[in-house]
Structures are given as C-alpha cells and as structure tokens.
Write a protein that holds these residues in place. Structure first.
Motif, PDB file in Angstrom:
ATOM      1  N   GLU A   1      51.366  55.048 -71.133  1.00  0.00           N
ATOM      2  CA  GLU A   1      51.549  56.180 -70.342  1.00  0.00           C
ATOM      3  C   GLU A   1      53.176  56.761 -70.765  1.00  0.00           C
ATOM      4  O   GLU A   1      53.639  56.202 -71.505  1.00  0.00           O
ATOM      5  N   GLU A   2      53.038  58.166 -70.694  1.00  0.00           N
ATOM      6  CA  GLU A   2      54.434  58.855 -70.992  1.00  0.00           C
ATOM      7  C   GLU A   2      55.183  58.870 -69.754  1.00  0.00           C
ATOM      8  O   GLU A   2      54.805  59.204 -68.785  1.00  0.00           O
TER       9      GLU A   2
ATOM     10  N   ALA B   1      58.020  61.197 -69.298  1.00  0.00           N
ATOM     11  CA  ALA B   1      58.721  62.247 -69.848  1.00  0.00           C
ATOM     12  C   ALA B   1      60.354  62.462 -69.567  1.00  0.00           C
ATOM     13  O   ALA B   1      61.088  62.455 -70.776  1.00  0.00           O
TER      14      ALA B   1
ATOM     15  N   ARG C   1      57.114  56.684 -74.505  1.00  0.00           N
ATOM     16  CA  ARG C   1      55.741  56.119 -74.171  1.00  0.00           C
ATOM     17  C   ARG C   1      55.787  54.795 -74.267  1.00  0.00           C
ATOM     18  O   ARG C   1      56.620  54.127 -74.983  1.00  0.00           O
TER      19      ARG C   1
ATOM     20  N   THR D   1      59.624  59.187 -77.743  1.00  0.00           N
ATOM     21  CA  THR D   1      58.980  60.825 -78.008  1.00  0.00           C
ATOM     22  C   THR D   1      60.031  61.620 -78.388  1.00  0.00           C
ATOM     23  O   THR D   1      59.658  62.893 -78.627  1.00  0.00           O
TER      24      THR D   1
END
Length: 136
Positions: A35-36, A38, A43, A60
C-alpha cells in the motif's frame, strides 16, 4: 507505557519490486499487503513472521524520509515498531519520562494503524515507532 509486542520491523529499500521476491524466498511466505501512504511519501509491503511483521519501505519521493534515509545510509533497518494500547497516551508518557518525540500526537500509518515516533537521539540510536489499532 506498556508495550504489548513488537508490531513490525521497518526496512528501507530502493525498490519493492526488486526486494519482495527476496523476502518471499527467505521467509517462505508471500507478501500479503502492498500500500501507499501518500502523506509519508512511501510505499509499503508486509510479510508476517510469527506474530511480527516485516515492513519494506520504498520512497515515492527522494525528499521524503525514506528517500533521504536510503540516500544517506543505504538500504537497511529503518525502525522498530512496538504495539501499544493507545499511541497518544504512550507518546505523552514517553515525553513525561524525558524521551524526545518526533510526533507529539498520533498520525495515520499503513494498515490503518495509529502511529507516532520517538527520536533516535533519546532511544539509543534506534528510531522507535509506537502503533495502536485505528480510532483509539
């Protein structure tokens, strides 16, 4: 603060795609979640090993915390996370006992957990994450 168990060990990596197959072979189990997160510019990929998880962390954004870590120190162990009943209460107790905090209050982490970090300068060089189930 009462620690219930080691929740996970966070390992910074350059590439999840390159690293996941290694851990699947080493641990004899499949990655069960990618999963990211944000807001943390990362990630994550998770493996379960007994009661403890291994969390792989891929940046990321080169300016994010994992990107800076990998640039400065290379791939490797980034943090150890401990499960507690309530992150906010544990952070308050830690600060009252003289530990330096990175987070004054909990924030959202991967897998829906509430998280907060203790500064490694007050934890003998180990970046320490406290985790509790969401909505506590």
């Amino acid at each position: 603060m009462k620690v219930k168990q080691i929740e996970h060990i966070g390992i910074a990596v350059k590439s999840l795609d390159e690293t996941i197959p290694y851990y699947e072979a080493l641990l004899g189990t499949k990655c069960y979640n990618v999963e990211e997160v944000a807001e943390q510019k990362v990630r994550t990929a998770f493996f379960k090993v007994g009661e403890v998880k291994i969390e792989l962390l891929e940046s990321t954004d080169p300016e994010g915390p994992i990107g800076k870590f990998v640039e400065k120190k290379g791939e490797g162990v980034h943090h150890i996370a401990y499960a507690v009943d309530n992150v906010n209460e544990a952070l308050t107790e830690a600060e009252e006992s003289g530990l330096r905090l990175i987070d004054k209050t909990q924030r959202k982490g991967a897998e829906g957990l509430n998280i907060g970090f203790l500064h490694p300068k007050s934890t003998h060089g180990v970046l320490t994450e406290l985790c509790s189930e969401g909505d506590k």
